[in-house]
Motif scaffolding. Structure first.
Motif, PDB file in Angstrom:
ATOM      1  N   TYR A  94     -30.191 -45.007 -15.606  1.00 39.86           N
ATOM      2  CA  TYR A  94     -30.422 -44.867 -17.044  1.00 39.86           C
ATOM      3  C   TYR A  94     -29.317 -44.053 -17.708  1.00 39.86           C
ATOM      4  O   TYR A  94     -28.884 -44.365 -18.826  1.00 39.86           O
ATOM      5  N   LEU A  95     -28.842 -43.000 -17.044  1.00 39.58           N
ATOM      6  CA  LEU A  95     -27.744 -42.222 -17.591  1.00 39.58           C
ATOM      7  C   LEU A  95     -26.545 -43.120 -17.864  1.00 39.58           C
ATOM      8  O   LEU A  95     -25.900 -43.026 -18.917  1.00 39.58           O
ATOM      9  N   LEU A  96     -26.248 -44.016 -16.939  1.00 38.98           N
ATOM     10  CA  LEU A  96     -25.125 -44.935 -17.118  1.00 38.98           C
ATOM     11  C   LEU A  96     -25.341 -45.838 -18.328  1.00 38.98           C
ATOM     12  O   LEU A  96     -24.435 -46.011 -19.156  1.00 38.98           O
ATOM     13  N   ILE A  97     -26.539 -46.403 -18.447  1.00 34.10           N
ATOM     14  CA  ILE A  97     -26.840 -47.281 -19.592  1.00 34.10           C
ATOM     15  C   ILE A  97     -26.690 -46.522 -20.908  1.00 34.10           C
ATOM     16  O   ILE A  97     -26.078 -47.007 -21.867  1.00 34.10           O
ATOM     17  N   ALA A  98     -27.240 -45.309 -20.956  1.00 32.73           N
ATOM     18  CA  ALA A  98     -27.181 -44.510 -22.180  1.00 32.73           C
ATOM     19  C   ALA A  98     -25.749 -44.114 -22.524  1.00 32.73           C
ATOM     20  O   ALA A  98     -25.342 -44.131 -23.693  1.00 32.73           O
ATOM     21  N   ALA A  99     -24.961 -43.759 -21.501  1.00 36.74           N
ATOM     22  CA  ALA A  99     -23.577 -43.364 -21.739  1.00 36.74           C
ATOM     23  C   ALA A  99     -22.740 -44.552 -22.205  1.00 36.74           C
ATOM     24  O   ALA A  99     -21.896 -44.416 -23.104  1.00 36.74           O
ATOM     25  N   LEU A 100     -22.971 -45.722 -21.613  1.00 34.77           N
ATOM     26  CA  LEU A 100     -22.245 -46.924 -22.028  1.00 34.77           C
ATOM     27  C   LEU A 100     -22.580 -47.277 -23.472  1.00 34.77           C
ATOM     28  O   LEU A 100     -21.685 -47.616 -24.261  1.00 34.77           O
ATOM     29  N   GLU A 101     -23.858 -47.193 -23.820  1.00 39.57           N
ATOM     30  CA  GLU A 101     -24.271 -47.520 -25.190  1.00 39.57           C
ATOM     31  C   GLU A 101     -23.591 -46.591 -26.202  1.00 39.57           C
ATOM     32  O   GLU A 101     -23.101 -47.045 -27.245  1.00 39.57           O
ATOM     33  N   LYS A 102     -23.555 -45.311 -25.892  1.00 38.87           N
ATOM     34  CA  LYS A 102     -22.919 -44.353 -26.793  1.00 38.87           C
ATOM     35  C   LYS A 102     -21.427 -44.649 -26.952  1.00 38.87           C
ATOM     36  O   LYS A 102     -20.839 -44.415 -28.011  1.00 38.87           O
ATOM     37  N   ALA A 103     -20.830 -45.197 -25.880  1.00 35.19           N
ATOM     38  CA  ALA A 103     -19.404 -45.512 -25.915  1.00 35.19           C
ATOM     39  C   ALA A 103     -19.125 -46.896 -26.495  1.00 35.19           C
ATOM     40  O   ALA A 103     -17.976 -47.344 -26.506  1.00 35.19           O
ATOM     41  N   GLY A 104     -20.169 -47.573 -26.986  1.00 35.57           N
ATOM     42  CA  GLY A 104     -20.002 -48.887 -27.570  1.00 35.57           C
ATOM     43  C   GLY A 104     -19.930 -50.020 -26.576  1.00 35.57           C
ATOM     44  O   GLY A 104     -19.485 -51.127 -26.901  1.00 35.57           O
ATOM     45  N   LEU A 105     -20.402 -49.768 -25.354  1.00 37.87           N
ATOM     46  CA  LEU A 105     -20.397 -50.778 -24.302  1.00 37.87           C
ATOM     47  C   LEU A 105     -21.823 -51.140 -23.910  1.00 37.87           C
ATOM     48  O   LEU A 105     -22.780 -50.461 -24.290  1.00 37.87           O
ATOM     49  N   SER A 106     -21.971 -52.197 -23.143  1.00 37.68           N
ATOM     50  CA  SER A 106     -23.264 -52.569 -22.574  1.00 37.68           C
ATOM     51  C   SER A 106     -23.145 -52.573 -21.058  1.00 37.68           C
ATOM     52  O   SER A 106     -22.036 -52.475 -20.504  1.00 37.68           O
ATOM     53  N   PHE A 107     -24.277 -52.718 -20.403  1.00 35.00           N
ATOM     54  CA  PHE A 107     -24.289 -52.749 -18.944  1.00 35.00           C
ATOM     55  C   PHE A 107     -23.458 -53.917 -18.414  1.00 35.00           C
ATOM     56  O   PHE A 107     -22.855 -53.839 -17.342  1.00 35.00           O
ATOM     57  N   ALA A 108     -23.393 -55.007 -19.181  1.00 33.01           N
ATOM     58  CA  ALA A 108     -22.623 -56.187 -18.777  1.00 33.01           C
ATOM     59  C   ALA A 108     -21.122 -55.925 -18.778  1.00 33.01           C
ATOM     60  O   ALA A 108     -20.352 -56.709 -18.205  1.00 33.01           O
ATOM     61  N   ASP A 109     -20.693 -54.832 -19.384  1.00 37.38           N
ATOM     62  CA  ASP A 109     -19.262 -54.524 -19.453  1.00 37.38           C
ATOM     63  C   ASP A 109     -18.712 -53.883 -18.189  1.00 37.38           C
ATOM     64  O   ASP A 109     -17.491 -53.707 -18.050  1.00 37.38           O
ATOM     65  N   ILE A 110     -19.601 -53.491 -17.273  1.00 36.03           N
ATOM     66  CA  ILE A 110     -19.144 -52.910 -16.008  1.00 36.03           C
ATOM     67  C   ILE A 110     -19.615 -53.783 -14.846  1.00 36.03           C
ATOM     68  O   ILE A 110     -20.477 -54.654 -15.009  1.00 36.03           O
ATOM     69  N   THR A 111     -19.047 -53.564 -13.684  1.00 31.92           N
ATOM     70  CA  THR A 111     -19.501 -54.235 -12.464  1.00 31.92           C
ATOM     71  C   THR A 111     -20.338 -53.246 -11.678  1.00 31.92           C
ATOM     72  O   THR A 111     -19.800 -52.260 -11.146  1.00 31.92           O
ATOM     73  N   PRO A 112     -21.662 -53.448 -11.607  1.00 32.43           N
ATOM     74  CA  PRO A 112     -22.507 -52.473 -10.907  1.00 32.43           C
ATOM     75  C   PRO A 112     -22.434 -52.640  -9.395  1.00 32.43           C
ATOM     76  O   PRO A 112     -22.304 -53.753  -8.882  1.00 32.43           O
ATOM     77  N   ALA A 113     -22.500 -51.527  -8.709  1.00 30.18           N
ATOM     78  CA  ALA A 113     -22.595 -51.526  -7.247  1.00 30.18           C
ATOM     79  C   ALA A 113     -23.806 -50.680  -6.900  1.00 30.18           C
ATOM     80  O   ALA A 113     -23.780 -49.459  -7.058  1.00 30.18           O
ATOM     81  N   TYR A 114     -24.880 -51.336  -6.464  1.00 32.32           N
ATOM     82  CA  TYR A 114     -26.109 -50.613  -6.144  1.00 32.32           C
ATOM     83  C   TYR A 114     -25.978 -49.980  -4.762  1.00 32.32           C
ATOM     84  O   TYR A 114     -25.923 -50.676  -3.742  1.00 32.32           O
ATOM     85  N   LEU A 115     -25.918 -48.662  -4.725  1.00 34.86           N
ATOM     86  CA  LEU A 115     -25.641 -47.936  -3.488  1.00 34.86           C
ATOM     87  C   LEU A 115     -26.566 -46.737  -3.339  1.00 34.86           C
ATOM     88  O   LEU A 115     -26.862 -46.050  -4.319  1.00 34.86           O
TER      89      LEU A 115
END
Length: 320
Positions: A149-170
């Motif tokens: 969630y921190l990542l989603i919130a930080a991306l949104e604040k930066a004008g990005l969406s989750f689709a703008d990064i490549t996630p690696a579930y680790l």
């Protein structure tokens, strides 16, 4: 006191390892209460190491078994399938995923927010200076964790969406390895893994949860267990509250106790504990309000299969 360590198994492996638990019956004695936890479950770790909870529950005819998980999501899956009775603290995001899967769980307690106890990290030699520069980059984190969630919130604040990064579930262990060898561009993680990476790997914070994600942690029980054994949960709640105060009042003693258990230097443990509130309190409709915001954010990113009513969960009210 028994222990089952599950450091690298997925949810199915965890559930298989826990299968065969005693059928629940309030009147049975002795009763083994199965507690699930993860490395970041500080207060439960202290209680386990000190043996305090066993002593307090013995008059109720209750003994304990301990089961370690790599992260919160498989822990709550086990709780939902009645392979655990009680879950140590998980990040605020995790119950949302469990609710979306139809889990019948109850909040037993909540730790007050600790926004700086999770962060987006980059290596010291990384050219990345802002969250906006994560666009197109590979970012590692544990699925459904507070870091997610921190990542989603930080991306949104930066004008990005989750689709703008490549996630690696680790998992945290795999994330640390991938981070150090450069297989991911950034890593989102929580304490004590956060502090360990800063000290041992010279990791640099790109952003923490300040102004983005409160990072509230919850203790849960299956609704069936919460309704049938409030006496047990009252004892657990009281011990969590007391232990939280002790950890903050005695930081060096707490760090010395936890250091060998976590396999970390006491100074790292003390640094991690300084960023956690450890203020245990009852979960109420008023102080779980951010849960709906979290649920809506995950649904908007198509990471939840359905909308979740964050208040549609049991709320255990401890009795003093």
């Amino acid at each position: 006191m028994s222990s089952t360590s599950l450091p690298r198994r997925g949810a199915l492996g965890a559930l298989a390892a826990l299968a065969g638990g005693l059928a629940f019956a309030q009147g049975s004695a002795p009763r083994t209460v199965r507690i699930g936890y993860q490395k970041s479950s500080t207060l439960i770790a202290v209680l386990r190491l000190q043996g305090t909870l066993e002593q307090r529950l013995a008059p109720l005819g209750v003994s304990l078994s301990w089961h370690e998980f790599t992260s919160g999501l498989p822990l709550l899956e086990a709780l939902n399938l009645d392979n655990l009775d009680f879950s140590a603290d998980v990040a605020d995001t995790v119950p949302v995923f469990a609710q979306a899967a139809g889990a019948r769980l109850s909040f037993v307690a909540q730790e007050a927010p600790s926004p700086t106890a999770q962060a987006i990290l980059v290596r010291s030699d990384s050219p990345l200076k802002t969250v906006a520069e994560l666009k197109g980059k590979r970012v590692g984190f544990a699925k459904a964790a507070g870091a997610h969630y921190l990542l989603i919130a930080a991306l949104e604040k930066a004008g990005l969406s989750f689709a703008d990064i490549t996630p690696a579930y680790l998992t945290p262990a795999d994330g640390r390895a991938a981070f150090e060898r450069g297989a991911i561009d950034a890593w989102v993680v929580w304490d004590p893994f956060l502090s360990a990476a800063q000290v041992q790997a010279n990791a640099r914070v790109l952003a923490d949860g300040t102004g983005l994600a409160s990072y509230t942690r919850y203790y849960l029980a299956s609704t069936r267990f919460a309704q049938a054994r409030p006496d047990v949960l009252n004892v657990i709640y009281a011990e969590l509250e007391r232990t939280g105060r002790w950890v903050k009042a005695q930081p060096k003693e707490a760090a010395a106790l936890l250091a060998p258990f976590w396999g970390l230097d006491p100074a790292i443990v003390e640094r991690a504990n300084a960023r956690r509130s450890y203020a245990v309190r009852a979960a109420t409709p008023q102080n779980i309000a951010e849960q709906q915001k979290i649920a809506d954010a995950f649904f908007a990113e198509k990471l939840l299969p359905r909308r979740v009513d964050a208040l549609d969960i049991g709320l255990f009210q401890p009795q003093g």
